[in-house]
Design a protein around this motif. Structure first.
Motif, mmCIF file in Angstrom:
data_model
loop_
_atom_site.group_PDB
_atom_site.id
_atom_site.type_symbol
_atom_site.label_atom_id
_atom_site.label_comp_id
_atom_site.label_asym_id
_atom_site.label_seq_id
_atom_site.Cartn_x
_atom_site.Cartn_y
_atom_site.Cartn_z
ATOM 1 N N UNK A 293 0.649 -15.225 -2.467
ATOM 2 C CA UNK A 293 0.853 -13.710 -2.681
ATOM 3 C C UNK A 293 0.637 -12.739 -1.499
ATOM 4 N N UNK A 294 2.102 -12.147 -1.256
ATOM 5 C CA UNK A 294 1.781 -11.382 0.208
ATOM 6 C C UNK A 294 1.732 -9.884 -0.291
ATOM 7 N N UNK A 295 0.775 -9.177 0.431
ATOM 8 C CA UNK A 295 0.648 -7.720 0.251
ATOM 9 C C UNK A 295 0.743 -6.974 1.557
ATOM 10 N N UNK B 179 7.233 -12.018 -4.638
ATOM 11 C CA UNK B 179 7.280 -12.781 -5.903
ATOM 12 C C UNK B 179 6.316 -13.395 -6.304
ATOM 13 N N UNK B 180 5.555 -14.220 -5.356
ATOM 14 C CA UNK B 180 4.251 -14.799 -5.669
ATOM 15 C C UNK B 180 3.038 -13.837 -5.994
ATOM 16 N N UNK B 181 3.250 -12.470 -5.367
ATOM 17 C CA UNK B 181 2.242 -11.570 -6.014
ATOM 18 C C UNK B 181 2.407 -11.019 -7.360
ATOM 19 N N UNK C 152 -7.109 -11.437 5.119
ATOM 20 C CA UNK C 152 -6.351 -10.295 5.426
ATOM 21 C C UNK C 152 -6.496 -10.037 6.765
ATOM 22 N N UNK C 153 -5.547 -9.321 7.516
ATOM 23 C CA UNK C 153 -5.469 -8.871 8.791
ATOM 24 C C UNK C 153 -4.977 -7.608 9.020
ATOM 25 N N UNK C 154 -5.497 -6.937 9.847
ATOM 26 C CA UNK C 154 -4.971 -5.614 10.495
ATOM 27 C C UNK C 154 -3.562 -5.567 10.908
ATOM 28 N N UNK C 155 -2.745 -4.696 10.643
ATOM 29 C CA UNK C 155 -1.525 -4.873 11.293
ATOM 30 C C UNK C 155 -1.008 -3.722 12.325
ATOM 31 N N UNK D 155 -2.826 -12.301 2.256
ATOM 32 C CA UNK D 155 -2.204 -13.674 1.657
ATOM 33 C C UNK D 155 -3.313 -13.829 0.599
ATOM 34 N N UNK D 156 -2.931 -14.251 -0.800
ATOM 35 C CA UNK D 156 -3.912 -14.358 -1.706
ATOM 36 C C UNK D 156 -3.369 -15.939 -2.331
#
Length: 460
Positions: free
Chosen positions: A28-30, A43-45, A97-100, A112-113
């Motif tokens: 899951x990507x946010x 879609x996975x999220x 999670x990473x800063x962008x 990513x979860x």
């Protein structure tokens, strides 16, 4: 290695291209912007959180997940890796999670979860596979391939092989009995190989497992089940053998409290790990073996009667090697070839006298003893020929002590003649040729002895 986080430039990608790429990712990507607004939700999220893209994109992440890890990273600009998190009631995930940054400018954060239950399941499967791999590695070390297929042409062993072949494809529990070293495990492996089962053949020596460890060894245990338990938990023997065959050698040495637990496994076809709650369904066959008289142990209340009948649906009693005299030369030839090859030696030859000595010995340790003796002879033979002097001294001494047994012909008339001749000669030696005393020892009239002496041309 120390991790250094730098502000890297990212290439700008058209969202029409980026979206299908994101939707192909299993995790899951946010992605949120610097204000906490959701800009990407794949879609996975959607599947993991049951929130559609239309519902969440363009809105603040805090409306849906007040304590979201990705939002904390947005605020702190500090990355987080593989952290267990429960962003809302009933939701358990493993998040990173990473800063962008875009062209060196902070633009938000990405996460990513993974479903924590799924991660645990995959980890458990990996541990199970690792346990089976370790078991197989240990089995490879134990199985030298020396026995190969079941060896023997004597009628009493051929009959047992035919029975084993007949019952192999069935689900019946099998009890293999016989003296130590008669090849019970070899028979059990043969039955498993012909059974069509795809799982492992798992041999267990019940006599080698301490009583206090029986339950954890057979059923396995969960993390923290007891002091000293592995943090990862451990698969038990029954789980490793699931889909295959468990071979319980020396079943007569199994403690009574474990006999009750084994009976329940056979009845329920399921187990629970020590310290666990989940029922694990089993599909396995049980083959057991013993050199003890279990029926007598049942009468003495040292073995459960109900378990005995569960295990002893089909009984195969293996004859000792001394009752398979015709097979001894076959075993000797087989072991000579195997041990010559294993020790990088040319195949040695055996003299008739040495073969006769080995053939006449009673082999109380059966096939196992014969195998060890041949290995010893092979590694100590220098000239490539097994002679009488090559045979172990204890075997020669035993034959001298008890007298070497003579093989009589099948022709009954000739066999009687040879037996009578041998007995008369022995009686005369014991009595120093005193015919009266010799006749008394032989329990025949003296006139009959004289007649036999002339008939068989025995010189005094």
């Amino acid at each position: 290695m120390k991790k250094v986080y730098t502000k890297k430039k990212l290439i700008s990608i058209d969202y029409r291209i980026l979206k299908p790429i994101m939707d192909c990712i299993y995790e899951a990507v946010c992605v949120i912007d610097e204000n906490g607004i959701v800009v990407i939700w794949n879609k996975a999220a959607e599947k993991l959180y049951d929130i559609s893209q239309d519902q969440i994109i363009g809105k603040s992440i805090e409306e849906f997940f007040p304590d979201a890890i990705v939002n904390n990273v947005r605020k702190t600009e500090a990355p987080i890796e593989n952290k267990y998190h429960s962003p809302r009631k009933g939701s358990h995930i493993l998040a990173s999670s990473m800063p962008l940054y875009i062209e060196g400018v902070f633009k938000g954060a990405v996460s990513t979860d993974r479903d924590y239950a799924e991660v645990k399941k995959l980890y458990a499967e990996l541990e199970n596979a690792n346990s089976k791999l370790i078991f197989l590695e240990n089995q490879v070390k134990k199985i030298s391939g020396i026995f190969g297929d079941i060896i023997g042409k004597s009628p009493n062993i051929v009959k047992k092989i035919e029975m084993a072949r007949q019952i192999a494809p069935t689900h019946a529990s099998v009890m293999i009995t016989g003296e130590s070293g008669t090849g019970k495990e070899v028979f059990a492996r043969g039955i498993h190989e012909l059974s069509g089962r795809t799982g492992l053949f798992v041999p267990v020596n019940c006599n080698a497992i301490p009583s206090e460890l029986f339950e954890s060894e057979f059923f396995g245990y969960c993390s923290g089940a007891f002091t000293g338990a592995s943090k990862k938990g451990k698969m038990g023997i029954f789980e490793i053998a699931n889909g295959g065959t468990v071979f319980l050698d020396e079943i007569g040495d199994m403690p009574l409290h474990m006999q009750a637990k084994l009976l329940r496994v056979l009845q329920e076809r399921e187990i629970v790990r020590v310290g666990g709650e989940k029922n694990i369904k089993l599909d396995l066959r049980v083959i057991s073996a013993t050199n003890k008289d279990l029926r007598k142990m049942v009468e003495q209340n040292n073995f459960r009667e109900d378990l005995f009948y569960r295990l002893n649906v089909v009984e195969i009693n293996l004859p000792p090697l001394r009752e398979r005299k015709g097979d001894i030369p076959i075993f000797i030839e087989h072991f000579i070839k195997e041990f010559s090859s294993a020790n990088s030696k040319p195949i040695v030859k055996i003299q008739k006298e040495a073969l006769s000595i080995l053939n006449e010995y009673r082999w109380p340790g059966n096939i196992r003893e014969l195998m060890n003796v041949i290995e010893r002879i092979i590694v100590t033979t220098k000239n490539g020929v097994i002679q009488k002097s090559s045979t172990p001294e204890y075997i020669v001494s035993e034959l001298k002590k008890n007298g070497r047994r003579k093989e009589y012909p099948l022709d009954l008339t000739k066999a009687i003649e040879e037996l009578e001749t041998d007995s008369i000669i022995k009686a005369l030696k014991l009595t120093k040729n005193n015919k009266s005393k010799a006749a008394s020892l032989l329990n025949i009239p003296r006139t009959t002895l004289y007649h036999k002496l002339q008939e068989y041309k025995i010189k005094c």
